[in-house]
Design a protein around this motif. Structure first.
Motif, PDB file in Angstrom:
ATOM      1  N   GLU A 423       0.827  -1.204   0.000  1.00  0.00           N
ATOM      2  CA  GLU A 423       0.000   0.000   0.000  1.00  0.00           C
ATOM      3  C   GLU A 423       0.865   1.259   0.000  1.00  0.00           C
ATOM      4  OE1 GLU A 423      -3.766   0.506   2.542  1.00  0.00           O
ATOM      5  OE2 GLU A 423      -2.234   1.636   3.662  1.00  0.00           O
ATOM      6  N   PHE A 424       1.903   1.249   0.846  1.00  0.00           N
ATOM      7  CA  PHE A 424       2.789   2.408   0.951  1.00  0.00           C
ATOM      8  C   PHE A 424       3.489   2.690  -0.375  1.00  0.00           C
ATOM      9  CE2 PHE A 424       6.957   4.268   1.804  1.00  0.00           C
ATOM     10  CZ  PHE A 424       6.627   5.365   2.584  1.00  0.00           C
ATOM     11  N   LEU A 425       4.047   1.673  -0.995  1.00  0.00           N
ATOM     12  CA  LEU A 425       4.776   1.875  -2.253  1.00  0.00           C
ATOM     13  C   LEU A 425       3.833   2.238  -3.388  1.00  0.00           C
ATOM     14  CD1 LEU A 425       7.401  -1.010  -2.088  1.00  0.00           C
ATOM     15  CD2 LEU A 425       7.770   1.414  -1.656  1.00  0.00           C
ATOM     16  N   GLY A 426       2.604   1.672  -3.349  1.00  0.00           N
ATOM     17  CA  GLY A 426       1.632   2.017  -4.373  1.00  0.00           C
ATOM     18  C   GLY A 426       1.270   3.491  -4.348  1.00  0.00           C
ATOM     19  N   SER A 427       1.201   4.059  -3.141  1.00  0.00           N
ATOM     20  CA  SER A 427       0.894   5.491  -3.036  1.00  0.00           C
ATOM     21  C   SER A 427       2.125   6.345  -3.335  1.00  0.00           C
ATOM     22  CB  SER A 427       0.352   5.806  -1.641  1.00  0.00           C
ATOM     23  OG  SER A 427       1.335   5.535  -0.650  1.00  0.00           O
ATOM     24  N   ARG A 428       3.301   5.810  -2.999  1.00  0.00           N
ATOM     25  CA  ARG A 428       4.537   6.590  -3.216  1.00  0.00           C
ATOM     26  C   ARG A 428       4.976   6.560  -4.672  1.00  0.00           C
ATOM     27  NH1 ARG A 428       7.929   9.448  -3.993  1.00  0.00           N
ATOM     28  NH2 ARG A 428       9.671  10.203  -2.716  1.00  0.00           N
ATOM     29  N   PHE A 429       4.740   5.445  -5.362  1.00  0.00           N
ATOM     30  CA  PHE A 429       5.124   5.305  -6.767  1.00  0.00           C
ATOM     31  C   PHE A 429       3.911   4.852  -7.578  1.00  0.00           C
ATOM     32  CE2 PHE A 429       8.962   4.146  -4.264  1.00  0.00           C
ATOM     33  CZ  PHE A 429       9.776   5.206  -4.633  1.00  0.00           C
ATOM     34  N   PRO A 430       2.946   5.743  -7.793  1.00  0.00           N
ATOM     35  CA  PRO A 430       1.691   5.338  -8.450  1.00  0.00           C
ATOM     36  C   PRO A 430       1.865   4.842  -9.884  1.00  0.00           C
ATOM     37  CG  PRO A 430       1.834   7.737  -8.216  1.00  0.00           C
ATOM     38  CD  PRO A 430       2.955   7.158  -7.422  1.00  0.00           C
ATOM     39  N   GLU A 431       2.940   5.243 -10.543  1.00  0.00           N
ATOM     40  CA  GLU A 431       3.157   4.829 -11.931  1.00  0.00           C
ATOM     41  C   GLU A 431       3.895   3.494 -12.032  1.00  0.00           C
ATOM     42  OE1 GLU A 431       1.776   6.568 -14.322  1.00  0.00           O
ATOM     43  OE2 GLU A 431       1.056   7.958 -12.784  1.00  0.00           O
ATOM     44  N   ALA A 432       4.456   3.034 -10.922  1.00  0.00           N
ATOM     45  CA  ALA A 432       5.245   1.794 -10.954  1.00  0.00           C
ATOM     46  C   ALA A 432       4.333   0.583 -11.052  1.00  0.00           C
ATOM     47  CB  ALA A 432       6.120   1.700  -9.715  1.00  0.00           C
ATOM     48  N   ARG A 433       4.808  -0.410 -11.777  1.00  0.00           N
ATOM     49  CA  ARG A 433       4.085  -1.683 -11.879  1.00  0.00           C
ATOM     50  C   ARG A 433       4.633  -2.612 -10.798  1.00  0.00           C
ATOM     51  NH1 ARG A 433       5.930  -2.928 -17.824  1.00  0.00           N
ATOM     52  NH2 ARG A 433       7.856  -2.288 -16.766  1.00  0.00           N
ATOM     53  N   LEU A 434       3.841  -2.832  -9.769  1.00  0.00           N
ATOM     54  CA  LEU A 434       4.333  -3.636  -8.653  1.00  0.00           C
ATOM     55  C   LEU A 434       3.379  -4.771  -8.329  1.00  0.00           C
ATOM     56  CD1 LEU A 434       2.535  -2.571  -5.997  1.00  0.00           C
ATOM     57  CD2 LEU A 434       4.101  -0.645  -6.189  1.00  0.00           C
ATOM     58  N   GLU A 435       3.933  -5.803  -7.716  1.00  0.00           N
ATOM     59  CA  GLU A 435       3.143  -6.989  -7.359  1.00  0.00           C
ATOM     60  C   GLU A 435       3.675  -7.567  -6.055  1.00  0.00           C
ATOM     61  OE1 GLU A 435       0.107  -9.844  -8.940  1.00  0.00           O
ATOM     62  OE2 GLU A 435       1.096  -8.348 -10.182  1.00  0.00           O
ATOM     63  N   ARG A 436       2.733  -8.117  -5.280  1.00  0.00           N
ATOM     64  CA  ARG A 436       3.068  -8.743  -4.001  1.00  0.00           C
ATOM     65  C   ARG A 436       2.994 -10.259  -4.127  1.00  0.00           C
ATOM     66  NH1 ARG A 436      -1.431  -8.001  -0.867  1.00  0.00           N
ATOM     67  NH2 ARG A 436      -1.769 -10.094  -0.039  1.00  0.00           N
ATOM     68  N   VAL A 437       3.975 -10.944  -3.547  1.00  0.00           N
ATOM     69  CA  VAL A 437       4.011 -12.403  -3.572  1.00  0.00           C
ATOM     70  C   VAL A 437       4.131 -12.921  -2.146  1.00  0.00           C
ATOM     71  CG1 VAL A 437       5.344 -14.431  -4.249  1.00  0.00           C
ATOM     72  CG2 VAL A 437       5.019 -12.575  -5.873  1.00  0.00           C
ATOM     73  N   ASP A 438       3.105 -13.616  -1.694  1.00  0.00           N
ATOM     74  CA  ASP A 438       3.137 -14.325  -0.420  1.00  0.00           C
ATOM     75  C   ASP A 438       2.109 -15.444  -0.499  1.00  0.00           C
ATOM     76  OD1 ASP A 438       0.632 -13.124  -0.027  1.00  0.00           O
ATOM     77  OD2 ASP A 438       1.437 -11.544   1.262  1.00  0.00           O
ATOM     78  N   THR A 439       1.926 -16.191   0.577  1.00  0.00           N
ATOM     79  CA  THR A 439       1.001 -17.323   0.517  1.00  0.00           C
ATOM     80  C   THR A 439      -0.451 -16.871   0.355  1.00  0.00           C
ATOM     81  OG1 THR A 439       0.969 -17.383   2.942  1.00  0.00           O
ATOM     82  CG2 THR A 439       2.465 -18.902   1.834  1.00  0.00           C
TER      83      THR A 439
END
Length: 660
Positions: A423-439
């Motif tokens: 959530e933090f990185l999504g708001s800080r870098f709104p243009e970045a393509r990011l994904e979370r990996v966990d169980t």
């Protein structure tokens, strides 16, 4: 007409029993049968057939499920050895050795299955890349080495261990023999599987739990039928019926996933040694952070355990590593933010490791001073968005309304989990393509594979997650790796905590700089000066190995002793404590006469996590110089103790890997 008899074993902890073979029925050792057991009908496996029996009243086999065997004589013999070592029934061991057939499946020659296979007359597999000088020297040493030898390839991350594996399997294939390659987790080794399939095509049988039950069983049958002789899979693939494998290769040999979690709690690395003793093959174990036991064996038994270091990367160079203090409030430090920003501007990819699921790991109440704990387990509940409290041990979920469960007053969440990081990185870098990996995001495996493939294809800028992303990823465009709360694993009550933390940090740091661009690694820690953090930042395995080995020697822990754990669990707390006391008394009586230098019994005591799944847990640890010497005595104690454990369960684990 003389009677014939079959000895049958079962999946559950029941003894081997003898049944009469009805006239006209033709089972073979290795066939599945249905037999009466008590007041029910059970599926068993025939392990031997004879013309006579010393048993009195004998029941008949009710039905023959498989006229053709689904396990080999070698597997039957291996199950007996496994049962002896892990103090269980042979059937418990044998049923671990093949995938469960789907539904009402029967292996019947009258209704032949289309078993996948490979035409060995086709063109020989050819490795795509030549080995460099360092790799070639190791390959030559292994393939000309002694039968039954153990070869440890200690190669830094990115050193090209996989290429050596491929050439060894190619050598086995050309010689008409087979091989087994074990990996910690198939979903995280997508690239390795692709490279193997490029070389070997359909001659590889994949065996892992991510396959559909039918596909997994058919792949197993293709090996059993001799249609394939190269196997790639997770720990249970060690039992694949490859006749006399030339090589058993164990990738990431330090990984704890090679240990089975249910009885019998076998270790695939140990089983591999038993197999090559019979087959005349060799074990090849690879890791950037070898287990202390494996590394030390190369020093103490150099005639059987061979050490092969690789000091340089096949491509790219080792990254620069820096350690800083973890931030007090924000999920990520200002320096980390700046480095991510610069990496995005450069068009490079970033991996961020935070080994903590959920949004926030602690919920506490200022009014009554309590932390919110799982009612089924003695662990804290974690807050997961949007509105759930989740137990990471029993998976229990409770709706969260922002109030204390105990007193009903407002409660507060604290700390940072990987959801909050996202959530933090999504708001800080709104243009970045990011994904979370966990169980939570990767249940079933396919979502994980799809995510990783998009990352490899350059469709993601930032990949963040738990320890799942620390191994097996080879993305040349990754030039920044960040680790948050890098020292949290050191707080666990486990003698392997330092080894696991060091290994995790070394492994994830190795994801950076594997291509044409120099990599950077930033570790955020509460205690940056901790020796393990400093050794990981220096990427100095030798310093870690020497210091940790000295500590293990001073405290008499493996590899300087053998560690056996016995754990009693029960929904009744008083009963669990009472039974562990009885077990302790029996052990003291049976094992008296050993000096403290040869054997120590620690406990009984509550397990570090005293309650899981509404089961109260008490354990005993035995340190011994020779497990083999006391195994018979331990079997006598367990066989006497288990029948009286009517309201609980006993877990028995020699060479235990986890004491939590």
């Amino acid at each position: 007409m003389f009677d014939r008899f079959a000895n049958v074993v079962f999946r559950d902890p029941a003894p081997e029993l003898t049944y009469r073979i009805p006239p006209g029925m033709e089972p073979s050792p290795g066939s599945r049968v249905q037999v009466p057991l008590g007041n029910r009908t059970e599926t068993g496996l025939v392990v031997s057939i004879s013309d006579q029996s010393s048993v009195g009243a004998i029941k008949d086999i009710a039905a023959l499920l498989d006229p053709q065997p689904i396990v080999t004589e070698a597997q039957i013999q291996l199950s007996r050895k496994l049962a002896d070592y892990y103090v269980c029934e042979p059937g418990e061991a044998l049923f671990k050795m093949f995938p469960a057939p789907p539904g009402s499946f029967r292996l019947d020659a009258k209704r032949p299955l289309k078993i996948p296979g490979f035409d060995f007359s086709e063109k020989e597999p050819v490795a795509r890349h030549r080995l460099n000088e360092e790799q070639s020297a190791i390959f030559d040493s292994i393939q000309s080495g002694n039968a039954g030898a153990f070869h440890l390839i200690h190669g830094i991350t990115g050193s090209g261990k996989t290429e050596i594996y491929i050439h060894l399997l190619q050598k086995a294939w050309k010689s008409g023999r087979g091989g087994i390659l074990l990996v910690p987790e198939i979903a995280l080794t997508v690239q390795m599987i692709q490279r193997l399939q490029e070389v070997f095509g359909q001659s590889i049988a994949l065996l892992h739990s991510g396959l559909a039950a039918r596909d997994r069983f058919l792949n197993y049958l293709s090996v059993l039928a001799g249609k394939r002789r190269l196997v790639v899979g997770t720990r249970s693939a060690i039992f694949a019926p490859v006749p006399s494998p030339a090589y058993i290769i164990i990738d990431e040999e330090h990984d704890s996933s090679y240990r089975e979690n249910s009885a019998p709690r076998y270790d695939a690395r140990l089983i591999s040694r038993w197999i090559v003793e019979e087959s005349g093959g060799s074990i090849v174990a690879g890791s950037a952070t070898p287990r202390l036991e494996s590394r030390r064996a190369c020093d103490t038994h150099p005639r059987h355990f061979f050490y092969h270091p690789i000091r340089s990367r096949a491509s790219g160079q080792l990254p620069d590593v820096e350690v800083i203090n973890a931030p007090d409030k924000n999920p990520v430090s200002g320096k980390m933010i700046t480095m991510i920003e610069q990496n995005l501007k450069n068009g490079r990819q970033t991996i961020l490791l935070l080994n903590r699921r959920g949004y926030q790991p602690f919920i506490y109440c200022d009014h009554c001073g309590s932390t919110l704990q799982c009612p089924r387990c003695s662990v804290t509940l974690h807050f997961h968005k949007p509105d759930q409290l989740v137990c990471h041990y029993c998976s229990m979920t409770i709706p969260y309304q922002g109030k204390c469960i105990q007193c009903g007053k407002p409660a507060r969440a604290a700390g940072t989990g990987v959801q909050r990081l996202e959530e933090f990185l999504g708001s800080r870098f709104p243009e970045a393509r990011l994904e979370r990996v966990d169980t939570d995001t990767s249940r079933g495996g396919k979502n994980l594979q799809d995510c990783l493939q998009r990352f490899f294809n350059g469709e993601l800028d930032i990949l963040m997650g738990t320890q799942m992303i620390a191994k097996g990823l080879d993305a040349p465009n990754v030039t920044l790796v960040g680790v948050l709360q890098a020292d949290q694993g050191l707080l666990l009550s486990d003698y392997r905590a330092q080894e696991r933390t060091f290994s995790l940090l070394m492994q994830v740091a190795g994801r950076a700089g594997r291509g044409n661009f120099k990599g950077q690694v930033l570790l955020e820690a509460l205690n940056p000066s901790h020796p393990i953090i400093q050794q990981a930042s220096a990427q100095d395995y030798d310093a870690f190995y020497n210091e940790e080995l000295a500590l293990r020697k001073a405290t008499w822990y493996p590899p300087f002793c053998r560690l056996v754990r016995m754990l009693v669990r029960s929904p009744d707390a008083e009963y669990a404590e009472k039974k562990i006391d009885e077990l302790f008394t029996a052990l003291q009586s049976k094992l008296q006469g050993y000096s403290d230098q040869d054997l120590q019994i620690l406990g009984p005591a509550p397990a570090p996590i005293e309650k899981i799944h509404e089961q109260f847990r008490w354990h005993i640890l035995i340190k011994t110089r020779s497990y083999e010497r006391i195994r018979g005595q331990l079997r006598e104690v367990l066989e006497s103790f288990r029948p009286g454990l009517t309201k609980g369960h006993l877990e028995f684990e020699p060479d235990t890997q986890d004491i939590v």
